[in-house]
Scaffold this motif. Structure first.
Motif, mmCIF file in Angstrom:
data_model
loop_
_atom_site.group_PDB
_atom_site.id
_atom_site.type_symbol
_atom_site.label_atom_id
_atom_site.label_comp_id
_atom_site.label_asym_id
_atom_site.label_seq_id
_atom_site.Cartn_x
_atom_site.Cartn_y
_atom_site.Cartn_z
ATOM 1 N N ALA A 72 0.841 -1.213 0.000
ATOM 2 C CA ALA A 72 0.000 0.000 0.000
ATOM 3 C C ALA A 72 0.871 1.256 0.000
ATOM 4 O O ALA A 72 0.562 2.242 -0.676
ATOM 5 C CB ALA A 72 -0.928 -0.005 1.208
ATOM 6 N N LEU A 73 1.982 1.188 0.731
ATOM 7 C CA LEU A 73 2.877 2.343 0.800
ATOM 8 C C LEU A 73 3.516 2.621 -0.562
ATOM 9 O O LEU A 73 3.549 3.769 -1.021
ATOM 10 C CB LEU A 73 3.953 2.097 1.863
ATOM 11 N N ASP A 74 4.004 1.552 -1.201
ATOM 12 C CA ASP A 74 4.631 1.723 -2.518
ATOM 13 C C ASP A 74 3.669 2.382 -3.505
ATOM 14 O O ASP A 74 4.045 3.280 -4.262
ATOM 15 C CB ASP A 74 5.100 0.367 -3.064
ATOM 16 N N LEU A 75 2.432 1.895 -3.475
ATOM 17 C CA LEU A 75 1.437 2.466 -4.407
ATOM 18 C C LEU A 75 1.103 3.913 -4.042
ATOM 19 O O LEU A 75 0.957 4.759 -4.928
ATOM 20 C CB LEU A 75 0.151 1.640 -4.382
ATOM 21 N N SER A 76 0.995 4.177 -2.743
ATOM 22 C CA SER A 76 0.668 5.547 -2.314
ATOM 23 C C SER A 76 1.746 6.510 -2.779
ATOM 24 O O SER A 76 1.461 7.632 -3.215
ATOM 25 C CB SER A 76 0.566 5.638 -0.784
ATOM 26 N N LEU A 77 3.002 6.066 -2.688
ATOM 27 C CA LEU A 77 4.111 6.934 -3.098
ATOM 28 C C LEU A 77 4.149 7.074 -4.624
ATOM 29 O O LEU A 77 4.327 8.161 -5.148
ATOM 30 C CB LEU A 77 5.442 6.378 -2.591
ATOM 31 N N LYS A 78 3.945 5.923 -5.313
ATOM 32 C CA LYS A 78 4.016 5.950 -6.778
ATOM 33 C C LYS A 78 2.933 6.862 -7.368
ATOM 34 O O LYS A 78 3.172 7.611 -8.298
ATOM 35 C CB LYS A 78 3.865 4.523 -7.315
ATOM 36 N N PHE A 79 1.728 6.754 -6.809
ATOM 37 C CA PHE A 79 0.621 7.526 -7.382
ATOM 38 C C PHE A 79 0.393 8.845 -6.635
ATOM 39 O O PHE A 79 -0.583 9.541 -6.877
ATOM 40 C CB PHE A 79 -0.652 6.676 -7.406
ATOM 41 N N LYS A 80 1.277 9.136 -5.693
ATOM 42 C CA LYS A 80 1.223 10.400 -4.947
ATOM 43 C C LYS A 80 -0.139 10.625 -4.273
ATOM 44 O O LYS A 80 -0.829 11.609 -4.526
ATOM 45 C CB LYS A 80 1.577 11.577 -5.863
ATOM 46 N N PHE A 81 -0.499 9.677 -3.443
ATOM 47 C CA PHE A 81 -1.722 9.803 -2.661
ATOM 48 C C PHE A 81 -1.342 10.008 -1.193
ATOM 49 O O PHE A 81 -0.482 9.285 -0.679
ATOM 50 C CB PHE A 81 -2.553 8.521 -2.721
ATOM 51 N N VAL A 82 -2.011 10.942 -0.514
ATOM 52 C CA VAL A 82 -1.847 11.045 0.939
ATOM 53 C C VAL A 82 -2.830 10.051 1.564
ATOM 54 O O VAL A 82 -4.037 10.261 1.575
ATOM 55 C CB VAL A 82 -2.117 12.473 1.463
ATOM 56 N N THR A 83 -2.293 8.935 2.013
ATOM 57 C CA THR A 83 -3.090 7.872 2.627
ATOM 58 C C THR A 83 -2.653 7.770 4.095
ATOM 59 O O THR A 83 -1.738 8.484 4.509
ATOM 60 C CB THR A 83 -2.819 6.534 1.916
ATOM 61 N N PRO A 84 -3.235 6.876 4.880
ATOM 62 C CA PRO A 84 -2.753 6.760 6.266
ATOM 63 C C PRO A 84 -1.272 6.359 6.369
ATOM 64 O O PRO A 84 -0.704 6.413 7.459
ATOM 65 C CB PRO A 84 -3.653 5.672 6.855
ATOM 66 N N LEU A 85 -0.639 5.977 5.267
ATOM 67 C CA LEU A 85 0.773 5.568 5.321
ATOM 68 C C LEU A 85 1.724 6.642 4.827
ATOM 69 O O LEU A 85 2.939 6.500 4.918
ATOM 70 C CB LEU A 85 0.989 4.297 4.492
ATOM 71 N N THR A 86 1.179 7.677 4.229
ATOM 72 C CA THR A 86 2.045 8.735 3.680
ATOM 73 C C THR A 86 1.642 10.099 4.246
ATOM 74 O O THR A 86 0.565 10.243 4.800
ATOM 75 C CB THR A 86 1.927 8.798 2.139
ATOM 76 N N SER A 87 2.516 11.029 4.063
ATOM 77 C CA SER A 87 2.227 12.410 4.486
ATOM 78 C C SER A 87 2.686 13.342 3.376
ATOM 79 O O SER A 87 3.583 13.001 2.611
ATOM 80 C CB SER A 87 3.016 12.767 5.740
ATOM 81 N N MET A 88 2.080 14.489 3.334
ATOM 82 C CA MET A 88 2.569 15.486 2.383
ATOM 83 C C MET A 88 3.293 16.575 3.168
ATOM 84 O O MET A 88 2.736 17.149 4.109
ATOM 85 C CB MET A 88 1.426 16.087 1.586
ATOM 86 N N VAL A 89 4.533 16.802 2.792
ATOM 87 C CA VAL A 89 5.329 17.823 3.466
ATOM 88 C C VAL A 89 5.237 19.114 2.656
ATOM 89 O O VAL A 89 5.491 19.119 1.455
ATOM 90 C CB VAL A 89 6.798 17.367 3.600
ATOM 91 N N VAL A 90 4.816 20.156 3.327
ATOM 92 C CA VAL A 90 4.668 21.448 2.647
ATOM 93 C C VAL A 90 5.659 22.423 3.264
ATOM 94 O O VAL A 90 5.728 22.563 4.487
ATOM 95 C CB VAL A 90 3.224 21.995 2.838
ATOM 96 N N THR A 91 6.429 23.045 2.418
ATOM 97 C CA THR A 91 7.368 24.048 2.918
ATOM 98 C C THR A 91 6.818 25.416 2.563
ATOM 99 O O THR A 91 6.459 25.666 1.420
ATOM 100 C CB THR A 91 8.756 23.857 2.264
ATOM 101 N N LYS A 92 6.702 26.247 3.560
ATOM 102 C CA LYS A 92 6.177 27.580 3.248
ATOM 103 C C LYS A 92 7.164 28.644 3.736
ATOM 104 O O LYS A 92 7.889 28.419 4.712
ATOM 105 C CB LYS A 92 4.796 27.774 3.869
ATOM 106 N N PRO A 93 7.181 29.779 3.069
ATOM 107 C CA PRO A 93 8.136 30.804 3.469
ATOM 108 C C PRO A 93 7.732 31.459 4.781
ATOM 109 O O PRO A 93 6.550 31.530 5.091
ATOM 110 C CB PRO A 93 8.057 31.806 2.322
ATOM 111 N N ASP A 94 8.686 31.864 5.539
ATOM 112 C CA ASP A 94 8.413 32.575 6.780
ATOM 113 C C ASP A 94 9.319 33.778 6.794
ATOM 114 O O ASP A 94 10.286 33.843 6.040
ATOM 115 C CB ASP A 94 8.704 31.645 7.972
ATOM 116 N N GLU A 95 9.016 34.740 7.646
ATOM 117 C CA GLU A 95 9.833 35.957 7.647
ATOM 118 C C GLU A 95 11.282 35.665 7.994
ATOM 119 O O GLU A 95 12.201 36.269 7.466
ATOM 120 C CB GLU A 95 9.248 36.975 8.627
ATOM 121 N N ILE A 96 11.482 34.686 8.891
ATOM 122 C CA ILE A 96 12.853 34.398 9.312
ATOM 123 C C ILE A 96 13.438 33.255 8.499
ATOM 124 O O ILE A 96 14.485 33.350 7.894
ATOM 125 C CB ILE A 96 12.911 34.065 10.819
#
Lengths: 240, 596
Positions: B549-573
Motif C-alpha cells: 500500500a505504501l509503494d502504491l501511495s508513493l508511486k501515485f502520490k496519494f496522501v493515505t494513512p501511510l504517507t504524508s505530504m510535506v509542505v514548505t512555506k516561506p516565513d519571515e525568518i
C-alpha cells in the motif's frame, strides 16, 4: 499526583505534577453550568515510626457533587459512599456492584475500578491502586479519568476541567539535556514562555498494573504558567 | 469589489471537478491579495471528503511556487520532529464533520502581494441507493469576485439523471446553478455574482455556507460494464431488477447504563423504523445486553405482521441496564444463527447478518478486545456477516472495525446527534435489500495481473461492485468476464465481452477529461483494499500489505494513512515545514490524574 492533558489537535499530551501536603483538597473539575464538581484529597508521605519512607503524594479520597441531583459521592481506597439528599449508603471495593438511580450509573468492579456517569453527560473512571498493607513505600491510592469531556459546559474549570475544551501551545527550541531521551524545550502558552521537558506518564485504564505509556511535555513547578492562576487557587476546604 | 477581511481580499475561488467513470479529480484554487501596507496572514481552508486522497498542494507567492511533497509517513515524521524542534507547529489535516476532514494552511504575504493556493484530491464515487454522490463543502467566509464550481462528468455508459443541490440555495441563487446532461456528458456549474452572494442586499457578508451536492447515475443496459484504458481495465457490476434474497438478522443491542436517555430512545426509534421496513420473507431476533443477555425469542422468527407487532412491543419496553459485556451477546447471536441453520429454520438461500450496536468498551465478562475478536472469529465458522455500529464518542472504534472486517462486515460510526436514529436507519437501508450472494468474478487468468478483490459475499440493491486490474497480454483481442452468483431462486451467470480495439475510441474520449484515470482508479481501489485487509491481518501479513500500500501511495502520490505530504512555506525568518496527514479514526481522548 500526575496530571495528563490530551491535546488531540497536536496529537500530543501535556503533563504536570501538583505537590501538596497530605490533607489538602484540590478542585479537579468545577462546572457551574452542569452543577457538577469533583475534588480530591491528597494522601502520602508514608512513615514507618518517625521516618518518612516516601515523599510521594497521591489522591486518597475523591468527592463528587451533582447539585441538581442533590447527590454527593465519596470515594476512598476502602469505601464508596453515596449520599442522596438525606439518604446515605456505603459500598466497598470488595464486591462487583452496580447502582442505578435516575440519571446516576455507578458500577464498582471488585478491587479494580469504578465507572460513574451522570445522565448523558459527565462520565468518570476511578482506578483503585492497591498494595500490600505492609508495603514499606506504597499506600493504596486512586486514579481519576474523565471521559466525554466535550459534554461539559464552556465554563468548566478546575485543575483538569480547564483543559476540557482544548488548549493551544507551541513548542520550540528543543534541546538535549543530561538525560538523552528527555530533551527540554520552550513552550509558548497563554502568551508565556515556559521550559518543559519531554517525558511520559501512564494510563492505567487498560492495564492497572503496568499501565500504558503516554509521551507528554512535562510542565514544571506545579504547572505554573500552564494552569490559570497557581495551584494554590485550586485548594478547597473539603471534598464537598 | 469584495470586502477584504483583515485586508486580505480573496478575489477568486475556483472548484473544478472532473469525473470520469466514477473517479473524481478535484482541484480547488483560491487567489488572494494583501491590500494592507504591511504583511498579513492569508488562510486557506478546505473541507474534503474522508474517502478522498489528497494528491497535491501548491502555493504561489510572489511568483515563487512552493510544492507539497508526498513522503512515507515515518520520513515525514522525522522532518516534522525537526520542525517541532524549530518551534513550528505541524498538522494540516484535522477531523471536521462526519463526512469530511479539514485541510488548513496559513501563510504570511507581503504588502500588496498575491498568493495562489491549489489543492488537488481524488476519490472514487461510491454508488448508494442507486446514485453516486459528490459532496463539496462551500464556505468562502467572504464575498468573492470570481467564485465558481464546475463539475464535468464523463460516463461512457451514459448518464441517466443528474442533479445538483445546495443547502444554502435561495431563489436569488437559483439562476446561478446550471445543470445539463446528454448521452455521456454531464455538466454542473455554480457561478454566483457578488450580489447573489450577499446575505442581504446591503450586506457585506456571504450567504454561501453549506453543502453543495451533485448526484447522478448511469444507464445500465446490461448488468456490467467493462472499460479498458491504457492497459488497465475497470469492471462496474450493478445488476438491476433482481428479486430480493431473504435475510436473517440478529440485532445485538447495547442497553448498558451509558445508553441511558436519548441514546436508547434513538436506538428504539431506529429499530421501530427498521421493523416497519422488514420484508415478510426475512427472519430476525434481538439480543439485548448489558452485563446480562436478554434474547427476545429462543430462535429466529419470520417477519410476519404478527411477529413484527410483537417485536415492536418488545422494542418499546427496552430500558437501560448496567455494565457492558460485548463478548457473550455476539457469541449468542452466532449460536442462534448456527441453530437456525442446523434446524433448517431459515431459507436455504438467504443472507445471515449480525448487527451489533454499542456505545462503549467492554467492561465486564471478557474485556480484552483482542480476546473478544478472537472468540467471535473462532465461533463464526459459517462466516455470518457482522456489522458493528459504534454509537457516540466513547466507543472503541478500532476494536469494532477489526471485529467487523474479520467477519466480512464493516463498521460504521453513529454520531451522537439529533439525527442518530436516522443514521442507524440509513445504514439499515443500505443492507436491507441483498439481491445476490457469493459473487465470483472471473477474468482471463493469464492475461491479467494486479486484480483487485473479485469475490464478494453480497450485492445490495442500489450499490455497485467495482473490480479493476491490469491487462498484461498485449495481443488480447477480446476481454471477457464471467460472473457467477447465487440469486433469490437460482444460480445466476453473467458474461461481458469487450473488443479491445474498440476501446481505443473510448479511451481517446476519456483522455480528454484526464489521462491515466483508469490506472489511478485501480491504484485508489487497491490501496483502500490493502489498508482494509491490513486491519485484520496477522503481523507478518500486515507488514507485507503495508509495504504494498505504501509503494502504491508513493508511486501515485496519494496522501493515505501511510504517507504524508510535506509542505514548505516561506516565513519571515526561515522556511517552515508543515505536514498533511490523512485523518484516521481513533478513540476520543480523555484527561486524567493518577500516579505511579
Amino acid at each position: 499526583p500526575h496530571f495528563v492533558i490530551n491535546v488531540p489537535s497536536q496529537n500530543d499530551a501535556l503533563c504536570f505534577n501538583i505537590q501538596e501536603e497530605p490533607g489538602v483538597v484540590l478542585n479537579l473539575v468545577e462546572d457551574q453550568g452542569l452543577g457538577i464538581a469533583v475534588n480530591g484529597e491528597i494522601i502520602g508521605k508514608k512513615k514507618i515510626g518517625n521516618n518518612v519512607m516516601s515523599n510521594e503524594t497521591y489522591f486518597g479520597k475523591l468527592g463528587f457533587v451533582n447539585r441538581e441531583m442533590k447527590l454527593r459521592i465519596e470515594v476512598t481506597t476502602e469505601t464508596i459512599t453515596i449520599m442522596l439528599g438525606k439518604n446515605k449508603k456505603e459500598y466497598t471495593w470488595e464486591k462487583t456492584t452496580s447502582v442505578k438511580k435516575k440519571g446516576l450509573n455507578l458500577v464498582i468492579h471488585k478491587k479494580n475500578n469504578m465507572t460513574l456517569s451522570f445522565g448523558e453527560g459527565a462520565k468518570f473512571v476511578i482506578i483503585l491502586h492497591q498494595f500490600l498493607k505492609d508495603d514499606p513505600l506504597h499506600m493504596d491510592f486512586l486514579g481519576f479519568y474523565t471521559l466525554d469531556d466535550h459534554k461539559f459546559s464552556a465554563h468548566v474549570h478546575g485543575l483538569l476541567g480547564q483543559f476540557f475544551h482544548g488548549i493551544d501551545y507551541e513548542i520550540s527550541n528543543v534541546h538535549k539535556t543530561k538525560i538523552p531521551d528527555k530533551p527540554d524545550a520552550t513552550m509558548k502558552v497563554k502568551n508565556k514562555l515556559l521550559t518543559v521537558t519531554r517525558g511520559s506518564q501512564k494510563d492505567y485504564r487498560s492495564d492497572p498494573r503496568k499501565g500504558k505509556k503516554v509521551p507528554c511535555w512535562f510542565v514544571h513547578s506545579n504547572a505554573e504558567g500552564l494552569i490559570d492562576g497557581t495551584h494554590k487557587d485550586y485548594i478547597v476546604p473539603d471534598i464537598f | 469589489t469584495a470586502e477584504p477581511v483583515n485586508d486580505i481580499e480573496v478575489y477568486s475561488i475556483n472548484i473544478d471537478c472532473k469525473v470520469t467513470s466514477r473517479f473524481a479529480h478535484n482541484v480547488i484554487t483560491s487567489r488572494a491579495i494583501n491590500r494592507a501596507s504591511m504583511s498579513k496572514e492569508a488562510m486557506f481552508k478546505v473541507d474534503l471528503p474522508k474517502t478522498a486522497f489528497i494528491t497535491n498542494f501548491s502555493m504561489v507567492i510572489d511568483g515563487k511556487t512552493y510544492l507539497g511533497e508526498i513522503k512515507e509517513k515515518e520520513v515525514a515524521k522525522k522532518q516534522y520532529e525537526t520542525a517541532v524542534k524549530r518551534g513550528q507547529t505541524a498538522g494540516l489535516v484535522k477531523a471536521s464533520g462526519r463526512k469530511t476532514e479539514t485541510f488548513t494552511v496559513s501563510v504570511n504575504i507581503a504588502a500588496q502581494s498575491k498568493v495562489t493556493f491549489e489543492l488537488v484530491y481524488e476519490e472514487m464515487l461510491k454508488r448508494n441507493h442507486g446514485k453516486y454522490e459528490m459532496f463539496i463543502k462551500v464556505q468562502p467566509k467572504t464575498l468573492v469576485r470570481n467564485f465558481q464550481i464546475e463539475v464535468e462528468i464523463h460516463e461512457p455508459q451514459g448518464i441517466s439523471f443528474l442533479d445538483a443541490e445546495a443547502t444554502f440555495i435561495t431563489n436569488d441563487l437559483l439562476p446561478a446553478v446550471h445543470k445539463s446532461f446528454s448521452a455521456e456528458k454531464g455538466y454542473v456549474s455554480f457561478k454566483p455574482t457578488l450580489d447573489q452572494q450577499r446575505s442581504c442586499a446591503t450586506c457585506s457578508t456571504t450567504l454561501l455556507d453549506g453543502d453543495f451536492t451533485v448526484t447522478y447515475d448511469v444507464n445500465r443496459e446490461s448488468a456490467g460494464n467493462i472499460q479498458v484504458v491504457d492497459g488497465y481495465f475497470v469492471h462496474f457490476f450493478a445488476p438491476q431488477k433482481l428479486a430480493g434474497v431473504p435475510k436473517n438478522v440478529i440485532y445485538v443491542i447495547d442497553k448498558s447504563g451509558s445508553m441511558y436517555g436519548r441514546k436508547l430512545e434513538q436506538t428504539k426509534e431506529a429499530l421501530l423504523e427498521i421493523l416497519k421496513d422488514t420484508a415478510e420473507h426475512d427472519h430476525f431476533n434481538f439480543v439485548l445486553f448489558d452485563n446480562d443477555i436478554e434474547v427476545w425469542k429462543p430462535s429466529l422468527v419470520k417477519a410476519t405482521p404478527e411477529n413484527l407487532k410483537k417485536a415492536r412491543d418488545f422494542v418499546r419496553q427496552i430500558t437501560d441496564g448496567y455494565t457492558t459485556n460485548i463478548n457473550d451477546p455476539v457469541l449468542k447471536a452466532v449460536q442462534l444463527l448456527d441453530e437456525a441453520n442446523a434446524l433448517n429454520q431459515i431459507p436455504e438461500r438467504s443472507v445471515s447478518l449480525i448487527v451489533l450496536l454499542t456505545d462503549g468498551e467492554a467492561n465486564i465478562g471478557e474485556t480484552e478486545p483482542e480476546k473478544i475478536q478472537e472468540n467471535v472469529k473462532k465461533a463464526n465458522q459459517r462466516g455470518y456477516t457482522l456489522y458493528c455500529l459504534g454509537f457516540g464518542y466513547g466507543v472503541n472504534y478500532g476494536f469494532l472495525e477489526k471485529m467487523a472486517l474479520e467477519n466480512a462486515g464493516i463498521a460504521r460510526r453513529i454520531y451522537e446527534d439529533s439525527d442518530a436514529a436516522l443514521q442507524m436507519k440509513g445504514f439499515y437501508t443500505e443492507i436491507a435489500n441483498p439481491t445476490l450472494l457469493d459473487i465470483k468474478m472471473e477474468y482471463p487468468e493469464n492475461a491479467i495481473a494486479n486484480l483487485t478483490q473479485n469475490s464478494f459475499k453480497h450485492y445490495f440493491d442500489g450499490s455497485e461492485i467495482v473490480v479493476a486490474g491490469r491487462i498484461i497480454d498485449n495481443d488480447l483481442n477480446v476481454f471477457s468476464v464471467d460472473v457467477k452468483a447465487e440469486g433469490a431462486d437460482n444460480l445466476l451467470k453473467y458474461s461481458e465481452n469487450v473488443q479491445l480495439q474498440d476501446t481505443d475510441g473510448v479511451s481517446k474520449k476519456q483522455e480528454y477529461i484526464f489521462g491515466d484515470f483508469t490506472e489511478r482508479l485501480w491504484a485508489y481501489l487497491t490501496i483502500q483494499q490493502l489498508l482494509e485487509k491490513r486491519v485484520s491481518a496477522d503481523p507478518s501479513e500486515k507488514e507485507k500489505l503495508k509495504k504494498q500500500a505504501l509503494d502504491l501511495s508513493l508511486k501515485f502520490k496519494f496522501v493515505t494513512p501511510l504517507t504524508s505530504m510535506v509542505v514548505t512555506k516561506p516565513d519571515e525568518i526561515e522556511e517552515e515545514t508543515l505536514v498533511a496527514d490523512k485523518f484516521v479514526e481513533a478513540q476520543a481522548p480523555s484527561n486524567w490524574v493518577d500516579s505511579d
